[in-house]
Design a protein around this motif. Structure first.
Motif, PDB file in Angstrom:
ATOM      1  N   SER A  28       0.828  -1.205   0.000  1.00  0.00           N
ATOM      2  CA  SER A  28       0.000   0.000   0.000  1.00  0.00           C
ATOM      3  C   SER A  28       0.865   1.259   0.000  1.00  0.00           C
ATOM      4  CB  SER A  28      -0.920  -0.007   1.219  1.00  0.00           C
ATOM      5  OG  SER A  28      -1.648   1.184   1.295  1.00  0.00           O
ATOM      6  N   ARG A  29       1.925   1.273   0.799  1.00  0.00           N
ATOM      7  CA  ARG A  29       2.816   2.439   0.835  1.00  0.00           C
ATOM      8  C   ARG A  29       3.455   2.696  -0.529  1.00  0.00           C
ATOM      9  NH1 ARG A  29       4.604   0.330   5.736  1.00  0.00           N
ATOM     10  NH2 ARG A  29       6.464  -0.467   4.735  1.00  0.00           N
ATOM     11  N   LEU A  30       3.760   1.622  -1.255  1.00  0.00           N
ATOM     12  CA  LEU A  30       4.444   1.781  -2.542  1.00  0.00           C
ATOM     13  C   LEU A  30       3.511   2.187  -3.688  1.00  0.00           C
ATOM     14  CD1 LEU A  30       6.951  -1.221  -2.632  1.00  0.00           C
ATOM     15  CD2 LEU A  30       7.482   1.207  -2.441  1.00  0.00           C
ATOM     16  N   VAL A  31       2.278   1.679  -3.694  1.00  0.00           N
ATOM     17  CA  VAL A  31       1.463   1.851  -4.901  1.00  0.00           C
ATOM     18  C   VAL A  31       0.116   2.537  -4.713  1.00  0.00           C
ATOM     19  CG1 VAL A  31       2.524  -0.114  -6.089  1.00  0.00           C
ATOM     20  CG2 VAL A  31       0.465  -0.466  -4.718  1.00  0.00           C
ATOM     21  N   SER A  32      -0.310   2.814  -3.505  1.00  0.00           N
ATOM     22  CA  SER A  32      -1.668   3.349  -3.326  1.00  0.00           C
ATOM     23  C   SER A  32      -1.870   4.707  -4.007  1.00  0.00           C
ATOM     24  CB  SER A  32      -2.048   3.413  -1.849  1.00  0.00           C
ATOM     25  OG  SER A  32      -1.183   4.272  -1.154  1.00  0.00           O
ATOM     26  N   ALA A  33      -0.867   5.570  -4.000  1.00  0.00           N
ATOM     27  CA  ALA A  33      -1.010   6.879  -4.643  1.00  0.00           C
ATOM     28  C   ALA A  33      -1.195   6.718  -6.155  1.00  0.00           C
ATOM     29  CB  ALA A  33       0.196   7.758  -4.350  1.00  0.00           C
ATOM     30  N   ARG A  34      -0.426   5.825  -6.755  1.00  0.00           N
ATOM     31  CA  ARG A  34      -0.555   5.587  -8.196  1.00  0.00           C
ATOM     32  C   ARG A  34      -1.906   4.933  -8.513  1.00  0.00           C
ATOM     33  NH1 ARG A  34      -0.562   7.116 -13.069  1.00  0.00           N
ATOM     34  NH2 ARG A  34      -0.254   5.474 -14.561  1.00  0.00           N
ATOM     35  N   MET A  35      -2.346   4.031  -7.645  1.00  0.00           N
ATOM     36  CA  MET A  35      -3.649   3.394  -7.841  1.00  0.00           C
ATOM     37  C   MET A  35      -4.763   4.437  -7.788  1.00  0.00           C
ATOM     38  SD  MET A  35      -3.052  -0.044  -5.535  1.00  0.00           S
ATOM     39  CE  MET A  35      -4.709  -0.690  -5.695  1.00  0.00           C
ATOM     40  N   LEU A  36      -4.655   5.384  -6.859  1.00  0.00           N
ATOM     41  CA  LEU A  36      -5.653   6.446  -6.754  1.00  0.00           C
ATOM     42  C   LEU A  36      -5.650   7.307  -8.013  1.00  0.00           C
ATOM     43  CD1 LEU A  36      -7.825   7.844  -5.038  1.00  0.00           C
ATOM     44  CD2 LEU A  36      -6.004   9.254  -4.058  1.00  0.00           C
ATOM     45  N   SER A  37      -4.479   7.589  -8.525  1.00  0.00           N
ATOM     46  CA  SER A  37      -4.360   8.377  -9.753  1.00  0.00           C
ATOM     47  C   SER A  37      -5.024   7.667 -10.933  1.00  0.00           C
ATOM     48  CB  SER A  37      -2.885   8.636 -10.048  1.00  0.00           C
ATOM     49  OG  SER A  37      -2.720   9.278 -11.265  1.00  0.00           O
ATOM     50  N   ILE A  38      -4.792   6.377 -11.048  1.00  0.00           N
ATOM     51  CA  ILE A  38      -5.409   5.595 -12.123  1.00  0.00           C
ATOM     52  C   ILE A  38      -6.929   5.607 -11.974  1.00  0.00           C
ATOM     53  CG2 ILE A  38      -5.705   3.252 -13.037  1.00  0.00           C
ATOM     54  CD1 ILE A  38      -2.709   2.786 -12.246  1.00  0.00           C
ATOM     55  N   ALA A  39      -7.401   5.363 -10.759  1.00  0.00           N
ATOM     56  CA  ALA A  39      -8.841   5.331 -10.510  1.00  0.00           C
ATOM     57  C   ALA A  39      -9.484   6.685 -10.818  1.00  0.00           C
ATOM     58  CB  ALA A  39      -9.113   4.912  -9.072  1.00  0.00           C
ATOM     59  N   LEU A  40      -8.837   7.762 -10.385  1.00  0.00           N
ATOM     60  CA  LEU A  40      -9.361   9.106 -10.649  1.00  0.00           C
ATOM     61  C   LEU A  40      -9.435   9.402 -12.144  1.00  0.00           C
ATOM     62  CD1 LEU A  40      -7.792  11.449  -7.947  1.00  0.00           C
ATOM     63  CD2 LEU A  40     -10.210  11.256  -8.533  1.00  0.00           C
ATOM     64  N   SER A  41      -8.456   8.931 -12.891  1.00  0.00           N
ATOM     65  CA  SER A  41      -8.464   9.194 -14.328  1.00  0.00           C
ATOM     66  C   SER A  41      -9.638   8.503 -15.023  1.00  0.00           C
ATOM     67  CB  SER A  41      -7.144   8.758 -14.964  1.00  0.00           C
ATOM     68  OG  SER A  41      -7.048   7.351 -15.027  1.00  0.00           O
ATOM     69  N   VAL A  42     -10.147   7.444 -14.429  1.00  0.00           N
ATOM     70  CA  VAL A  42     -11.270   6.722 -15.030  1.00  0.00           C
ATOM     71  C   VAL A  42     -12.611   7.218 -14.497  1.00  0.00           C
ATOM     72  CG1 VAL A  42     -12.361   4.449 -15.305  1.00  0.00           C
ATOM     73  CG2 VAL A  42      -9.878   4.659 -15.454  1.00  0.00           C
ATOM     74  N   VAL A  43     -12.759   7.292 -13.180  1.00  0.00           N
ATOM     75  CA  VAL A  43     -14.076   7.592 -12.602  1.00  0.00           C
ATOM     76  C   VAL A  43     -14.335   9.076 -12.384  1.00  0.00           C
ATOM     77  CG1 VAL A  43     -14.290   5.331 -11.538  1.00  0.00           C
ATOM     78  CG2 VAL A  43     -13.344   7.204 -10.212  1.00  0.00           C
TER      79      VAL A  43
END
Length: 187
Positions: A28-43
């Motif tokens: 989570s520390r390594l990838v959660s920010a990038r995951m949020l960015s990906i999700a935001l770009s879609v939804v």
């Protein structure tokens, strides 16, 4: 992202597949920010994007045993996040019925003096499209959907979506060049 971080992601995924709950925190520390960015770009909605990230972590935990350690774990996580976000978007779209024309009204019809001629021409060109053509154009250019994503979300074949995109782009091009377009035809 460094090679060391990518290796660490792979290690965390393998540890998660073995039941190590502490590995989830490290991942989570390594990838959660990038995951949020990906999700935001879609939804395009922060609260929904945060839900997508949580759902993505659940899917990672439940699917970690399927991960092949010699592959790119970071890409695997990004793809899971994108798929969960697309599913959330589809679910949201099914729940509400929208008028696709609302997406192309970027300014008020009452304030025509302030609208650019390019905007007006594009808006008029969009008016020559069928509802299906408008939707695939919106998904392609505003939501960055692939043909496959559009086909899945609209319940159509990929070839039907490709034909609709080509037809819509041709109609818009002809209209903007001052040509005439045939009347709307449904697909």
């Amino acid at each position: 992202m460094t090679d060391e971080m990518r290796k660490q992601i792979n290690i965390f995924i393998v540890q998660i597949s073995q039941g190590n709950t502490f590995a989830l925190e490290g991942l989570s520390r390594l990838v959660s920010a990038r995951m949020l960015s990906i999700a935001l770009s879609v939804v395009k909605n922060r609260a929904t994007a945060e839900d997508v990230v949580q759902d993505s972590f659940l899917r990672i935990v439940n699917s970690a045993y399927l991960f092949k350690p010699q592959t790119n774990g970071y890409a695997w996580i990004c793809k899971i996040t994108q798929n969960v976000a697309l599913n959330a978007l589809r679910k949201e779209n099914r729940r509400r019925s929208e008028n696709i024309d609302d997406y192309f009204n970027l300014s008020s019809d009452d304030d025509v003096a302030e609208q650019s001629t390019t905007h007006l021409a594009l808006k008029q060109a969009m008016g020559t499209l069928t509802d299906f053509e408008k939707r695939v154009i919106y998904q392609k250019y505003f939501m960055d959907f692939t043909v496959r994503d559009s086909a899945t979300s609209l319940g159509k074949s990929k070839s039907a979506v490709q034909r609709a995109i080509a037809s819509a782009e041709e109609k818009i091009k002809n209209y903007l060049k001052g040509g005439t377009n045939p009347p709307n035809s449904g697909l």
